[in-house]
Design a protein around this motif. Structure first.
Motif, PDB file in Angstrom:
ATOM      1  N   LYS A   1       1.893   0.537  -8.658  1.00  0.00           N
ATOM      2  CA  LYS A   1       0.634  -0.200  -8.575  1.00  0.00           C
ATOM      3  C   LYS A   1       0.012  -0.380  -9.952  1.00  0.00           C
ATOM      4  O   LYS A   1      -0.490  -1.456 -10.291  1.00  0.00           O
ATOM      5  N   HIS A   2       0.055   0.714 -10.737  1.00  0.00           N
ATOM      6  CA  HIS A   2      -0.496   0.643 -12.088  1.00  0.00           C
ATOM      7  C   HIS A   2       0.226  -0.427 -12.899  1.00  0.00           C
ATOM      8  O   HIS A   2      -0.396  -1.252 -13.581  1.00  0.00           O
ATOM      9  N   SER A   3       1.540  -0.454 -12.786  1.00  0.00           N
ATOM     10  CA  SER A   3       2.336  -1.451 -13.500  1.00  0.00           C
ATOM     11  C   SER A   3       2.053  -2.852 -12.973  1.00  0.00           C
ATOM     12  O   SER A   3       1.936  -3.819 -13.739  1.00  0.00           O
ATOM     13  N   PHE A   4       1.925  -2.936 -11.654  1.00  0.00           N
ATOM     14  CA  PHE A   4       1.695  -4.249 -11.034  1.00  0.00           C
ATOM     15  C   PHE A   4       0.351  -4.825 -11.467  1.00  0.00           C
ATOM     16  O   PHE A   4       0.250  -6.011 -11.792  1.00  0.00           O
ATOM     17  N   TYR A   5      -0.690  -3.980 -11.472  1.00  0.00           N
ATOM     18  CA  TYR A   5      -2.013  -4.469 -11.846  1.00  0.00           C
ATOM     19  C   TYR A   5      -2.053  -4.908 -13.303  1.00  0.00           C
ATOM     20  O   TYR A   5      -2.642  -5.942 -13.647  1.00  0.00           O
ATOM     21  N   ILE A   6      -1.438  -4.106 -14.164  1.00  0.00           N
ATOM     22  CA  ILE A   6      -1.412  -4.475 -15.587  1.00  0.00           C
ATOM     23  C   ILE A   6      -0.653  -5.786 -15.769  1.00  0.00           C
ATOM     24  O   ILE A   6      -1.087  -6.691 -16.494  1.00  0.00           O
TER      25      ILE A   6
ATOM     26  N   SER B   1       4.241   4.385 -17.003  1.00  0.00           N
ATOM     27  CA  SER B   1       3.390   4.797 -15.889  1.00  0.00           C
ATOM     28  C   SER B   1       4.016   5.924 -15.087  1.00  0.00           C
ATOM     29  O   SER B   1       3.328   6.837 -14.613  1.00  0.00           O
TER      30      SER B   1
ATOM     31  N   THR C   1      -0.155  -8.088 -13.521  1.00  0.00           N
ATOM     32  CA  THR C   1      -0.916  -9.197 -12.926  1.00  0.00           C
ATOM     33  C   THR C   1      -2.007  -9.680 -13.874  1.00  0.00           C
ATOM     34  O   THR C   1      -2.194 -10.889 -14.060  1.00  0.00           O
ATOM     35  N   CYS C   2      -2.747  -8.718 -14.458  1.00  0.00           N
ATOM     36  CA  CYS C   2      -3.795  -9.097 -15.417  1.00  0.00           C
ATOM     37  C   CYS C   2      -3.197  -9.827 -16.614  1.00  0.00           C
ATOM     38  O   CYS C   2      -3.749 -10.817 -17.099  1.00  0.00           O
TER      39      CYS C   2
ATOM     40  N   LYS D   1       0.815  -1.215   0.000  1.00  0.00           N
ATOM     41  CA  LYS D   1       0.000   0.000   0.000  1.00  0.00           C
ATOM     42  C   LYS D   1       0.851   1.268   0.000  1.00  0.00           C
ATOM     43  O   LYS D   1       0.345   2.354  -0.306  1.00  0.00           O
TER      44      LYS D   1
END
Length: 649
Positions: free
Chosen positions: A10-15, A332, A17-18, A3
Motif C-alpha cells: 500500500k505504501h508503495s502503491f500510494y507513493i 518499504s 500513485t502520487c 485492502k
C-alpha cells in the motif's frame, strides 16, 4: 482485494500513485501548453501568410481598378477615336501583365451619333499577342451584361461576381467596371463604362502555389460566397460556401460563410470538406472587392511531431514508474518489517487476549512510541469496554423512551381517515412527518357541535423533547379551551394566556385555527403568526389567507387575538401547512418556497383532500432529494362539499 495487501504494498502503491498523478499533471500541462504555443504560432503564421497573399491579390485588383479609373478620366478629358482607344488598350495590357483584358463600352449613340453601339475590347491571346474585337454584336449584347448594367445604373465603380465571359474574353474572370462621362453644354453626361478584367485562372494558380504542409490549401470566395478558387475544381463557380454547408447539413460552416462575406477575419477550428479531418482555418477579407481568402491547416499534420514527442515521453515515463515501483517496494518492505510483527500481536490482542505480551521495542522512533502507547492502551481497554457496555445500555433505554414518546405524541393527533365518513358535507386529510424521533408540529380537528367543525395547525419553536411537550400542551388546550359560542380569536386568547403562564423556556407556537359551519360555509379564522393557508376553487384563482391576527402563542399576553369571517363555496378546499414545506432545502441549498407550492396547487386544484395532501408531501420529498429533513412537515387539507351533498348521495 486491495485492502488485504500488505502495508509495504500500500505504501508503495500510494507513493507510485502520487508520483503518477504528478507525472500526468506535468505531462498534460506540457501537452496543453505546447499545443497552445503551436496554435498561437500557427495563428500568427497563417495570419501572415493569408494577409500577404491577400495583399498580393489586392494589389492586382487595386492596380486594375486604378488603370480602369485612369482610362475613364482620359476618355472624359480627351475623347479618343478608334485608333487612339486601341493604342491605349495595347499600352495598358503591355504595362500590366496581371490584367487580362480592357474594354471601353459606350452608351448607345455616344461614340458616334450614327452608330448605336460600340465596345472595343482588347485581351491577351495566345503566344503573347493581343486579340481585338468589338462587343457590339447581337450574340453578346453588352448593354445587357451585369458588368455594364450595374455600373451604368449605380454610377459607381463595381467588381463583378466571377463569371464565364462567353463571346468576350471566353474565360472565367472578374471585371472592374468604371463609369465615365463627357461634358455637354456644361453638364457631365454618362457616356459608358471602362472595364479591366482579371483572369481567375491566374488567381487559382497563385493560391494553389501556396504551400501549407502536405495537405493544406487555400481558397477564395466572392462577396456573395461563390467559390472563386478551391482545390476541387468542379466546385469553382458551381457552388458557394453556403451550398456546401446545406449539402453537409453544417450550420457552423454557414456561420463561417456569413462572417467571411461580412468582412471579418478569424482563426478557427474547421472540419475539412476535402479530406474529412479536423483542421484550422484563418480567413481574412480582400480590401479591394470584399472577397475573402481562407487558408486551411490540417491538424494531424500540425501536431504530428508533438504527438510523437508526447508518445515517447509517455513510454519513458511508464518505464521509469515501473522501476520506481520496484525500488519503493524493496525499501518499504524493509522499513515495515517491525510493523508486520507488531500487527500479528495486536491482532491477537484485538480478538480479546488483552494479556498478550508486546514485543520488546526500545527505540524512540514511531514504532517504539506506538509500542509503548499500545501497552498503555491495553490497561485502559478493559475499563473502556466495561464503560461502553453501560453507555450502550443507557442509549438503548433512551431510544426506547423516545419511541414511546413518539407513539404518545402521535396518539394525541387525529390519524384515522376518513375522519368523519358519516358527514359528506366535507372531507379532511392530514399528514405529519417529524424531522426527529419527536417533533413540535401539530394539527387537530373535531366538532364543537352538530354543525361547527374546529380545525387547527401549528408549529412549535425548537425541536426534540421540549418541542414535543409544548406541542402536547397546545394540543390539549385546543380542546379544553374551545367553546361553540366562541370565535377562534377568543379561543387563541385563552390558549395564549395558559401557554404564557410559567413559560420559563420562552417557547412559542405559530398557530392557525378555524371554525367552519358545514351547513352555510361560513368560516371564522384566526392566525397567530402561522404560514398563510390557501383557498382553492376549481374555477377561480387561488386565494391566500394572509391576514395575521396576533403574534405566536406563548410569547406574551398582550392584546386579545382577532378573528376574521369569510364564506367558502362548495368545491373550495383550504390547504394548511407548516414551514417545513416551504423551507425544505435540496442539496443546492435552495428552498421549496411558496411560489413552487402555489404552482403545484394550481396544477392539481381538482384533487380530493387525501390525494392533494399526499401529492404535496411527495413533491417536497422529491425536491429535497438526498438532503436530510431539517424541520417537521405537516399538511392539512379541508375540502368543503356543501350541505346539498346528501341529496346527491
Amino acid at each position: 482485494m486491495f485492502k488485504n495487501k500488505s502495508l509495504a504494498f500500500k505504501h508503495s502503491f500510494y507513493i507510485l500513485t502520487c508520483t503518477l498523478i504528478i507525472f500526468m499533471f506535468i505531462f498534460i500541462h506540457n501537452a496543453i501548453v505546447s499545443r497552445k504555443l503551436m496554435l498561437a504560432n500557427l495563428e500568427e503564421n497563417s495570419k501572415n501568410l493569408a494577409n500577404a497573399t491577400a495583399n498580393r491579390i489586392d494589389q492586382v485588383f487595386m492596380v486594375s481598378e486604378t488603370v480602369a479609373k485612369g482610362l475613364a478620366i482620359m476618355l472624359e478629358n480627351c475623347p479618343a477615336n478608334v485608333r487612339e482607344i486601341k493604342r491605349l488598350q495595347t499600352e495598358i495590357l503591355s504595362a500590366n501583365p496581371d490584367i487580362f483584358g480592357i474594354c471601353v463600352a459606350f452608351e448607345p449613340y455616344k461614340f458616334r451619333k450614327s452608330q448605336k453601339l460600340y465596345a472595343p475590347y482588347a485581351c491577351r491571346g495566345k503566344n503573347g499577342k493581343f486579340d481585338f474585337s468589338n462587343l457590339n454584336n447581337e450574340e453578346y449584347r453588352y448593354p445587357l451584361q451585369d458588368w455594364y448594367q450595374v455600373s451604368a445604373i449605380t454610377r459607381k465603380i463595381i467588381w463583378s461576381e466571377p463569371y464565364y465571359d462567353e463571346g468576350g474574353g471566353n474565360i472565367i474572370m472578374s471585371t472592374c467596371s468604371v463609369p465615365f462621362y463627357r461634358k455637354e453644354r456644361g453638364k457631365r453626361i454618362f457616356t459608358g463604362v471602362v472595364t479591366a478584367d482579371i483572369s481567375l485562372t491566374w488567381l487559382q494558380k497563385m493560391i494553389k502555389s501556396i504551400k501549407i504542409m502536405n495537405h493544406g490549401y487555400g481558397f477564395l470566395i466572392s462577396k456573395h460566397g461563390t467559390l472563386v478558387t478551391y482545390p476541387d475544381i468542379n466546385k469553382i463557380m458551381n457552388e458557394s460556401i453556403f451550398s456546401m454547408a446545406d449539402e453537409a447539413n453544417d450550420p457552423d460552416l454557414r456561420k463561417i460563410g456569413r462572417k467571411m462575406i461580412n468582412g471579418d477575419s478569424s482563426f478557427i477550428p474547421y472540419k475539412c470538406r476535402i479530406f474529412g479531418h479536423k483542421s484550422w482555418m484563418y480567413y481574412t477579407p480582400l480590401a479591394s472587392n470584399n472577397w475573402s481568402l481562407a487558408v486551411v491547416f490540417p491538424e494531424n499534420e500540425l501536431f504530428a511531431k508533438l504527438n510523437r514527442l508526447n508518445n515517447a515521453i509517455m513510454i519513458l515515463s511508464v518505464i521509469g514508474l515501473v522501476i520506481l515501483f520496484v525500488i519503493i517496494i524493496l525499501i518499504s518492505h524493509k522499513v515495515t518489517k517491525p510493523l508486520r510483527e507488531f500487527a500479528v500481536i495486536t491482532e491477537d490482542i484485538g480478538s480479546g487476549n488483552f494479556n498478550r505480551q508486546l514485543p520488546d521495542i526500545n527505540g524512540n522512533d514511531e514504532i517504539g512510541k506506538l509500542n509503548r502507547a499500545f501497552g498503555a492502551m491495553q490497561k485502559a481497554l478493559a475499563q473502556y469496554i466495561e464503560n461502553l457496555k453501560k453507555t450502550t445500555a443507557a442509549k438503548e433505554k433512551i431510544e426506547s423512551e423516545l419511541k414511546i414518546a413518539r407513539d404518545i405524541q402521535l396518539g394525541i393527533i387525529p390519524k384515522m381517515f376518513p375522519a368523519f365518513p358519516e358527514r359528506p358535507e366535507f372531507d379532511i386529510y392530514a399528514l405529519l412527518v417529524s424531522a426527529r424521533e419527536v417533533g413540535g408540529d401539530l394539527y387537530n380537528f373535531f366538532f364543537i357541535d352538530e354543525d361547527h367543525l374546529f380545525f387547527s395547525i401549528g408549529d412549535v419553536s425548537g425541536k426534540g423533547i421540549p418541542a414535543s411537550l409544548f406541542m402536547a400542551v397546545t394540543q390539549t388546550l385546543s380542546r379544553a379551551r374551545s367553546d361553540k359560542n366562541m370565535a377562534p380569536g377568543a379561543i387563541l386568547t385563552r390558549m395564549n394566556q395558559d401557554l404564557c403562564r410559567d413559560n420559563e423556556m420562552s417557547m412559542f407556537v405559530t398557530y392557525f385555527a378555524g371554525i367552519l359551519n358545514i351547513k352555510t360555509g361560513k368560516l371564522h379564522i384566526s392566525n397567530a403568526g402561522h404560514n398563510p393557508p390557501f383557498i382553492i376553487n376549481p374555477e377561480k384563482e387561488i386565494t391566500g389567507l394572509r391576514d395575521k391576527h396576533g403574534i405566536p402563542l406563548g410569547v406574551m399576553d398582550l392584546e386579545p387575538y382577532k378573528s376574521a369571517e369569510i364564506t367558502i363555496q362548495p368545491g373550495d378546499s383550504i390547504v394548511m401547512y407548516t414551514d417545513g414545506v416551504t423551507e425544505a432545502m435540496n442539496i443546492n441549498n435552495e428552498e421549496f418556497g411558496e411560489p413552487r407550492l402555489l404552482e403545484i396547487l394550481n396544477a392539481n386544484r381538482k384533487l380530493d383532500a387525501e390525494n392533494l395532501t399526499k401529492l404535496l408531501l411527495k413533491e417536497v420529498k422529491t425536491f429535497a432529494g438526498e438532503q436530510e429533513q431539517s424541520d417537521d412537515i405537516t399538511i392539512l387539507v379541508l375540502a368543503y362539499n356543501g350541505p346539498d351533498i346528501k341529496k346527491s348521495c
